[in-house]
Motif scaffolding. Structure first.
Motif, PDB file in Angstrom:
ATOM      1  N   SER A   1      -0.589  10.536  -4.157  1.00 36.49           N
ATOM      2  CA  SER A   1      -1.100   9.316  -4.787  1.00 36.49           C
ATOM      3  C   SER A   1      -1.076   8.143  -3.829  1.00 36.49           C
ATOM      4  N   THR A   2      -2.020   7.250  -4.044  1.00 40.08           N
ATOM      5  CA  THR A   2      -2.035   5.964  -3.360  1.00 40.08           C
ATOM      6  C   THR A   2      -2.034   4.886  -4.433  1.00 40.08           C
ATOM      7  N   ILE A   3      -1.109   3.952  -4.295  1.00 41.69           N
ATOM      8  CA  ILE A   3      -0.904   2.878  -5.269  1.00 41.69           C
ATOM      9  C   ILE A   3      -0.931   1.541  -4.535  1.00 41.69           C
ATOM     10  N   LEU A   4      -1.692   0.595  -5.043  1.00 41.22           N
ATOM     11  CA  LEU A   4      -1.669  -0.775  -4.538  1.00 41.22           C
ATOM     12  C   LEU A   4      -0.808  -1.584  -5.501  1.00 41.22           C
ATOM     13  N   THR A   5       0.259  -2.175  -4.983  1.00 39.44           N
ATOM     14  CA  THR A   5       1.173  -2.945  -5.824  1.00 39.44           C
ATOM     15  C   THR A   5       1.196  -4.391  -5.358  1.00 39.44           C
ATOM     16  N   VAL A   6       1.087  -5.306  -6.325  1.00 35.01           N
ATOM     17  CA  VAL A   6       1.167  -6.739  -6.076  1.00 35.01           C
ATOM     18  C   VAL A   6       2.337  -7.260  -6.892  1.00 35.01           C
ATOM     19  N   ARG A   7       3.181  -8.033  -6.258  1.00 35.29           N
ATOM     20  CA  ARG A   7       4.364  -8.576  -6.939  1.00 35.29           C
ATOM     21  C   ARG A   7       4.450 -10.068  -6.626  1.00 35.29           C
TER      22      ARG A   7
ATOM     23  N   TRP B   1       0.892  -1.149   0.000  1.00 31.40           N
ATOM     24  CA  TRP B   1       0.000   0.000   0.000  1.00 31.40           C
ATOM     25  C   TRP B   1       0.930   1.199   0.000  1.00 31.40           C
ATOM     26  N   GLY B   2       1.101   1.826  -1.155  1.00 36.54           N
ATOM     27  CA  GLY B   2       2.044   2.936  -1.291  1.00 36.54           C
ATOM     28  C   GLY B   2       1.344   4.274  -1.263  1.00 36.54           C
ATOM     29  N   VAL B   3       1.702   5.116  -0.311  1.00 39.49           N
ATOM     30  CA  VAL B   3       1.179   6.477  -0.221  1.00 39.49           C
ATOM     31  C   VAL B   3       2.347   7.410  -0.517  1.00 39.49           C
TER      32      VAL B   3
ATOM     33  N   LEU C   1       2.335  -5.677 -10.618  1.00 36.52           N
ATOM     34  CA  LEU C   1       1.096  -5.030 -11.001  1.00 36.52           C
ATOM     35  C   LEU C   1       0.873  -3.866 -10.049  1.00 36.52           C
ATOM     36  N   SER C   2       0.781  -2.640 -10.576  1.00 35.83           N
ATOM     37  CA  SER C   2       0.492  -1.457  -9.766  1.00 35.83           C
ATOM     38  C   SER C   2      -0.834  -0.863 -10.215  1.00 35.83           C
ATOM     39  N   ILE C   3      -1.706  -0.594  -9.236  1.00 39.35           N
ATOM     40  CA  ILE C   3      -3.047  -0.078  -9.494  1.00 39.35           C
ATOM     41  C   ILE C   3      -3.207   1.254  -8.771  1.00 39.35           C
ATOM     42  N   LEU C   4      -3.667   2.273  -9.498  1.00 35.36           N
ATOM     43  CA  LEU C   4      -3.887   3.580  -8.901  1.00 35.36           C
ATOM     44  C   LEU C   4      -5.184   3.577  -8.084  1.00 35.36           C
ATOM     45  N   VAL C   5      -5.079   3.929  -6.814  1.00 37.05           N
ATOM     46  CA  VAL C   5      -6.257   4.086  -5.966  1.00 37.05           C
ATOM     47  C   VAL C   5      -6.723   5.535  -6.043  1.00 37.05           C
ATOM     48  N   LYS C   6      -5.765   6.476  -5.946  1.00 38.19           N
ATOM     49  CA  LYS C   6      -6.077   7.898  -6.120  1.00 38.19           C
ATOM     50  C   LYS C   6      -4.810   8.644  -6.493  1.00 38.19           C
ATOM     51  N   GLY C   7      -4.975   9.805  -7.123  1.00 40.12           N
ATOM     52  CA  GLY C   7      -3.844  10.648  -7.487  1.00 40.12           C
ATOM     53  C   GLY C   7      -3.489  10.566  -8.956  1.00 40.12           C
ATOM     54  N   ARG C   8      -2.231  10.853  -9.240  1.00 37.95           N
ATOM     55  CA  ARG C   8      -1.670  10.792 -10.601  1.00 37.95           C
ATOM     56  C   ARG C   8      -0.231  10.322 -10.448  1.00 37.95           C
ATOM     57  N   PHE C   9       0.117   9.241 -11.142  1.00 37.85           N
ATOM     58  CA  PHE C   9       1.371   8.531 -10.909  1.00 37.85           C
ATOM     59  C   PHE C   9       2.000   8.172 -12.244  1.00 37.85           C
TER      60      PHE C   9
ATOM     61  N   LEU D   1      -0.712   6.857 -14.778  1.00 37.23           N
ATOM     62  CA  LEU D   1      -1.938   6.372 -14.162  1.00 37.23           C
ATOM     63  C   LEU D   1      -2.661   7.607 -13.644  1.00 37.23           C
ATOM     64  N   SER D   2      -3.846   7.906 -14.195  1.00 34.53           N
ATOM     65  CA  SER D   2      -4.513   9.162 -13.850  1.00 34.53           C
ATOM     66  C   SER D   2      -5.966   8.987 -13.399  1.00 34.53           C
ATOM     67  N   SER D   3      -6.576   7.855 -13.669  1.00 34.87           N
ATOM     68  CA  SER D   3      -7.951   7.591 -13.244  1.00 34.87           C
ATOM     69  C   SER D   3      -7.941   6.442 -12.254  1.00 34.87           C
ATOM     70  N   GLU D   4      -8.746   6.536 -11.215  1.00 33.40           N
ATOM     71  CA  GLU D   4      -8.827   5.456 -10.243  1.00 33.40           C
ATOM     72  C   GLU D   4      -9.033   4.130 -10.959  1.00 33.40           C
ATOM     73  N   GLY D   5      -8.215   3.163 -10.605  1.00 30.66           N
ATOM     74  CA  GLY D   5      -8.309   1.852 -11.237  1.00 30.66           C
ATOM     75  C   GLY D   5      -7.353   1.662 -12.400  1.00 30.66           C
ATOM     76  N   ASP D   6      -6.727   2.737 -12.904  1.00 34.18           N
ATOM     77  CA  ASP D   6      -5.701   2.562 -13.940  1.00 34.18           C
ATOM     78  C   ASP D   6      -4.611   1.656 -13.382  1.00 34.18           C
ATOM     79  N   TYR D   7      -4.071   0.793 -14.228  1.00 33.70           N
ATOM     80  CA  TYR D   7      -3.020  -0.103 -13.760  1.00 33.70           C
ATOM     81  C   TYR D   7      -1.962  -0.291 -14.828  1.00 33.70           C
ATOM     82  N   VAL D   8      -0.826  -0.790 -14.380  1.00 41.67           N
ATOM     83  CA  VAL D   8       0.248  -1.188 -15.282  1.00 41.67           C
ATOM     84  C   VAL D   8       0.844  -2.482 -14.726  1.00 41.67           C
TER      85      VAL D   8
END
Length: 129
Positions: A105-111, A42-44, A63-71, A82-89
């Motif tokens: 920004s808040t990013i959820l990352t799964v590795r 959980w990256g803030v 896998l990184s998913i944008l929760v909020k912000g711009r990343f 990543l600019s819209s909630e739910g955008d991922y790479v």
């Protein structure tokens, strides 16, 4: 005995590990969050924060998913914002990357898999052959 259900708070539990709250680094090893096949972060990140040096995961897919912000994430062949909630790479092992938070920004990352020492610094793209 290992519990069947675990609950908690990702930002609090990951505070001492750069946001990572599930993976091989969790002790004791009988904790259900101690995993070798997966790690979760959980990256803030405050606006302007980033990693400016290239890093590569040797074995892990990320896998990184944008929760909020711009990343913004930079890869050798492209830049992803990543600019819209739910955008991922999602990127595969061996792909160098670095990142910056353009807004808070808040990013959820799964590795996966979760292995000690898998993330390594790599030379800048101009230095690679």
């Amino acid at each position: 005995m290992q519990p069947n259900v675990v609950f908690g708070n990702a930002p609090l539990e990951g505070a001492n590990r750069g946001g990572w709250f599930m993976g091989h680094f969790i002790t004791p090893s009988d904790d259900p969050r101690s995993l070798s096949n997966l790690e979760v972060k959980w990256g803030v990140h405050k606006a302007g924060e980033g990693r400016t040096q290239w890093a590569t995961n040797v074995e892990a897919t990320t896998l990184s998913i944008l929760v909020k912000g711009r990343f913004r994430l930079q890869f050798p062949e492209q830049e992803i914002v990543l600019s819209s909630e739910g955008d991922y790479v999602l990127w595969l092992p061996g792909v160098p990357h670095y990142w910056s938070a353009e807004e808070d920004s808040t990013i959820l990352t799964v590795r996966w898999p979760s292995k000690s020492g898998d993330s390594v610094a790599t030379p800048t793209q101009g230095e690679q052959s």
